[in-house]
Design an enzyme around this catalytic site. Structure first.
Site, mmCIF file in Angstrom:
data_model
loop_
_atom_site.group_PDB
_atom_site.id
_atom_site.type_symbol
_atom_site.label_atom_id
_atom_site.label_comp_id
_atom_site.label_asym_id
_atom_site.label_seq_id
_atom_site.Cartn_x
_atom_site.Cartn_y
_atom_site.Cartn_z
ATOM 1 N N ASP A 20 -1.903 3.732 5.787
ATOM 2 C CA ASP A 20 -1.310 2.710 6.915
ATOM 3 C C ASP A 20 -2.278 2.124 7.671
ATOM 4 O O ASP A 20 -3.367 2.354 7.903
ATOM 5 C CB ASP A 20 -0.379 3.745 7.603
ATOM 6 C CG ASP A 20 0.834 3.088 8.336
ATOM 7 O OD1 ASP A 20 0.998 1.761 7.981
ATOM 8 O OD2 ASP A 20 1.267 3.776 9.190
ATOM 9 N N HIS A 37 -3.648 -6.268 3.603
ATOM 10 C CA HIS A 37 -3.218 -5.630 2.186
ATOM 11 C C HIS A 37 -4.494 -5.586 1.277
ATOM 12 O O HIS A 37 -4.814 -5.048 0.285
ATOM 13 C CB HIS A 37 -1.840 -6.032 1.872
ATOM 14 C CG HIS A 37 -0.928 -5.812 2.532
ATOM 15 N ND1 HIS A 37 -0.516 -4.490 3.253
ATOM 16 C CD2 HIS A 37 0.209 -6.452 3.115
ATOM 17 C CE1 HIS A 37 0.401 -4.616 3.928
ATOM 18 N NE2 HIS A 37 1.046 -5.721 3.781
ATOM 19 N N LEU A 134 -9.594 12.818 -13.387
ATOM 20 C CA LEU A 134 -8.881 12.664 -12.064
ATOM 21 C C LEU A 134 -7.571 12.380 -12.519
ATOM 22 O O LEU A 134 -7.188 11.127 -13.161
ATOM 23 C CB LEU A 134 -9.338 11.726 -11.010
ATOM 24 C CG LEU A 134 -8.732 11.163 -9.643
ATOM 25 C CD1 LEU A 134 -8.732 12.318 -8.875
ATOM 26 C CD2 LEU A 134 -9.435 9.780 -9.186
ATOM 27 N N SER A 199 7.275 9.583 6.869
ATOM 28 C CA SER A 199 7.519 8.207 6.493
ATOM 29 C C SER A 199 8.167 8.495 4.954
ATOM 30 O O SER A 199 7.905 7.717 4.077
ATOM 31 C CB SER A 199 6.799 7.135 6.723
ATOM 32 O OG SER A 199 6.273 6.791 7.732
#
Ligand code: IPE
Ligand code: IPE
Ligand code: MG
Length: 243
Positions: A20, A37, A134, A199
């Site tokens: 965020d 972004h 991963l 959220s």
């Protein structure tokens, strides 16, 4: 805090991140939100790389929530553009690194005009599905409540078909219906930009996760910041209701 001093035995198996603060980061620089972004994607690349190097088993990142569609068409468009660009640029390398990509969220429920994104997401899943390194969970069009409803619907369907009895619904059978089924439990959840809320992220999975909140805005969250979060986690005393 250096990465090299992290105790490998005290690393979380599963880290989840609410990435965020991209918009505020851009605003501080007098640039459009999309610039934030873009910078956020670069931060993500490094955190994935470090997670892989450290041998963390699963990394879940919140990329786009079911609520984020409320944003302007311009911002949603920029985010969807970045999503496509990300897979075009990174998929080969992630695959080479043996990373398994999973998407948490309702891909097929994404709105009209996102056909290319849907195809890219399905392609990323298919291409990497047998990889054993991963686990990279990318939450897109994801809502934690929606995930729980989806699990409940699936179990209700099985009960209606007579495959299970309602009494047989347990935390384990619910767990098996989550997008993260079969993965290690979330040990650590990191949120950048200082907001003190979930959220709608991983409501089920965070039952006993440790929280780490930093004021650092996501594009500034680098290897050093990540090491600090992992060090904080290593110092936690997890009791799981015991003493
Ligand atoms: C997080 O940054 C990225 C997404 C939600 C896609 P924000 O865009 O929420 O940035 P802030 O919180 O407005 O600063
Ligand atoms: C959560 O951040 C979603 C992602 C990081 C993708 P938001 O910026 O959407 O959350 P709120 O609106 O501040 O709660
Ligand atoms: Mg935000």
């Amino acid at each position: 805090m250096a990465e090299s001093t992290l105790n490998p035995e005290k690393l979380p198996a599963h880290v989840a991140i609410i990435m965020d603060g991209n918009g505020r980061w851009a605003k501080k620089k007098g640039r459009p939100r999309s610039f934030g972004h873009k910078a956020g994607v670069e931060a993500l690349r490094e955190i994935i790389k470090m997670s892989d190097e450290l041998g963390i088993k699963a990394l879940t990142v919140y990329a786009f929530s079911t609520e984020n569609w409320k944003r302007s068409a311009e911002e949603v468009g920029a985010l969807m553009g970045l999503l496509l660009e990300y897979f075009r640029r990174e998929l080969e390398e992630l695959n080479r690194k043996n990373v398994r990509i999973c998407i948490l969220g309702d891909i097929d429920g994404m709105p009209k005009g996102t056909e290319k994104q849907k195809a890219a997401l399905h392609q990323a899943i298919e291409k990497t599905q047998t990889n054993t390194g991963l686990i990279l969970n990318i939450a897109i069009n994801y809502g934690g409540q929606q995930e729980i409803v989806r699990a409940a619907q699936s179990l209700a369907r099985k009960a209606a078909q007579g495959l299970i009895r309602p009494e047989e619904i347990t935390t384990e059978s619910m767990e098996a219906e989550m997008y993260t089924a079969g993965e290690p439990k979330v040990d650590l959840i990191i949120r950048t930009s200082g907001e003190l809320r979930l959220s709608n992220f991983l409501l089920w999975q965070c039952a006993y996760a440790e929280f780490y909140i930093t004021d650092t805005l996501w594009p500034d969250f680098d290897r050093k910041q990540y090491a600090l979060a992992l060090e904080a986690y290593a110092g936690r005393n997890r009791r799981f209701g015991g003493v």
